[in-house]
Design an enzyme around this catalytic site. Structure first.
Site, short mmCIF file in Angstrom:
data_model
loop_
_atom_site.label_atom_id
_atom_site.label_comp_id
_atom_site.label_asym_id
_atom_site.label_seq_id
_atom_site.Cartn_x
_atom_site.Cartn_y
_atom_site.Cartn_z
N PHE A 11 0.95 -1.26 -0.27
CA PHE A 11 0.30 -0.09 0.06
C PHE A 11 1.04 0.85 -0.01
CE2 PHE A 11 -3.62 2.54 2.15
CZ PHE A 11 -4.37 2.49 0.81
N GLU A 149 0.21 -4.89 -16.86
CA GLU A 149 0.76 -3.34 -18.14
C GLU A 149 1.57 -2.36 -17.52
OE1 GLU A 149 -0.89 -3.34 -21.55
OE2 GLU A 149 0.76 -1.63 -20.95
N VAL A 152 6.06 -1.26 -17.08
CA VAL A 152 6.37 -1.10 -18.47
C VAL A 152 5.92 -0.33 -18.74
CG1 VAL A 152 7.30 -1.39 -21.05
CG2 VAL A 152 7.42 -3.30 -19.49
N GLY A 206 8.29 10.37 -5.88
CA GLY A 206 7.29 9.10 -6.19
C GLY A 206 7.87 7.97 -7.44
N GLU A 209 12.27 3.61 -7.50
CA GLU A 209 12.03 2.64 -7.15
C GLU A 209 13.12 2.77 -5.23
OE1 GLU A 209 10.45 -0.42 -8.59
OE2 GLU A 209 10.89 0.98 -9.80
N ASP A 220 16.37 -1.86 -13.78
CA ASP A 220 14.94 -1.08 -13.57
C ASP A 220 15.33 -1.24 -15.40
OD1 ASP A 220 12.03 -0.15 -13.10
OD2 ASP A 220 12.73 1.34 -14.53
N LYS A 224 12.45 -4.14 -17.94
CA LYS A 224 11.85 -3.82 -18.38
C LYS A 224 11.60 -3.92 -20.35
CE LYS A 224 10.12 0.20 -15.57
NZ LYS A 224 10.63 1.57 -16.22
#
Ligand code: HSE
Length: 354
Positions: A11, A149, A152, A206, A209, A220, A224
């Site tokens: 969360f 979805e 990426v 935000g 990571e 990252d 992807k």
């Protein structure tokens, strides 16, 4: 009216983003799509866990996001695996932290969901980059859906476009800006900010990571690239097959030198099909490109991807690559798609089990 009960694993930014969207749009989805998305459980390793088989109020979840167990609900303190296996959710939304070395704990969460008859929707790249074929086989065996979805380009439909619309046109190459954090940092450095300050801003917004090393070292983006290679091009490349270089070594002088030469630095991911499967290759590396290049105008956390195809030539998609509502929406888009596939309950057939 099909009620789709949801269990949220994690969360943080994404979980709260999708919950905010539900506050704003649940009624609209109910009337327009015939899917009533109801959160019944949230389990977060830091924020606590709550479960109410008849539904949790999304507004109260957001108001108590820091300490979920302040809520007055019948069940508290369940860990992720118990929440996934014992709650009455129809779909599990996996938004726990990403580990691109092991895929855990996301892989266990995804497997547990499928083994317990629940659809799985993930924003977590680890399990998808490392274990997608195994998860897909399990989902098929169980007649369940996997939504990925958000792994990426957040809610920008890069995977939907690649897998559903372009795959049949023969995709031979994919190239793009696949990481929002590094593109944000490079953009802000181009505006005169230092590397560290730009990274802090990306974290505050935000985009990054939990451990931003994964972003700035290109891990990252490599994850992807591997996901795109597997899902869109059927290339069995693992993350370790992606050659990789990040941006942490770039200095303000590098940025200024490029600028003086009419160029900008971008972290570019590339996947190429070779004449044989073995000749396929993937890499992530910073590149200096002319300011007139289409990718040079892609700023901030925006991502861009160009699919080179046999029948359409190049098809380019530009859109957000990270962010709270942007990634939250990817989860919603997958759920609405599962609803369209009529895999979600069309009628409420049983009483919730507590
Ligand atoms: N940290 C990732 C990025 C988030 O900056 O692109 C979205 O995958």
């Amino acid at each position: 009216m099909g009620k789709c009960r949801l269990a949220l694993i994690g969360f943080g930014t994404v979980g709260q983003g999708l919950t905010q969207i539900l506050v704003e749009k649940r009624e609209q989805y109910r009337s327009e799509f015939g899917v009533d998305l109801e959160v019944v459980a949230v389990s977060d390793i830091n924020r606590g866990s709550v479960y109410d088989p008849v539904g949790l109020d999304p507004r109260s979840l957001l108001e108590n996001a820091g300490e979920l167990e302040r809520l007055d609900v019948p069940h508290k303190g369940w860990d992720a695996v118990r929440t996934i296996s014992e709650s009455n959710a129809h779909a599990v939304l996996e938004m726990a932290y990403t580990n691109l070395q092991t895929g855990e704990p996301g892989f266990t969460h995804a497997r547990t969901a499928l083994e317990n008859g629940k659809h799985i929707v993930m924003s977590n790249k680890g399990p998808v980059a490392l274990h997608f074929p195994a998860l897909l086989a399990l989902a098929r065996e169980k007649g369940l859906a996997i939504g990925v979805e958000g792994t990426v380009m957040s809610g920008t439909p890069a995977l939907a476009l690649g897998t559903e619309m372009l795959k049949g046109a023969g995709v031979s190459r994919i190239e793009g800006i696949l990481n929002g954090t590094t593109n944000y940092i490079l953009t802000r450095m181009g505006e005169g900010l230092g590397y560290e300050d730009a990274l802090v801003e990306a974290q505050e917004k935000g985009y990054a990571e939990a451990d931003p090393t994964g972003d700035v070292e290109g891990i990252d983006a490599a994850g992807k690239a591997a996901i795109l290679a597997n899902l869109v091009m059927d290339l069995p490349l693992g993350i370790n097959d992606v050659e990789r270089k990040g941006i942490s070594h770039l200095t303000p002088e590098d940025i200024a030198q490029a600028d003086a030469a009419g160029e900008v630095w971008k972290l570019i991911g590339t996947v190429e099909k070779g004449a044989t499967l073995v000749a396929a290759s993937a890499r992530v590396a910073p590149k200096r490109i002319p300011k007139s290049h289409p990718l040079a105008g892609v700023h901030g956390a925006t991502n861009a991807i160009t699919f080179t195809t046999d029948y359409l030539g190049d098809v380019t998609l530009i859109g957000p690559g990270a962010g709270k509502l942007e990634t939250g929406y990817a989860m919603i888009a997958d759920l609405l798609k599962i609803g369209r596939q009529r895999l979600l309950p069309q009628h409420e057939t049983r009483e919730p089990v507590s």
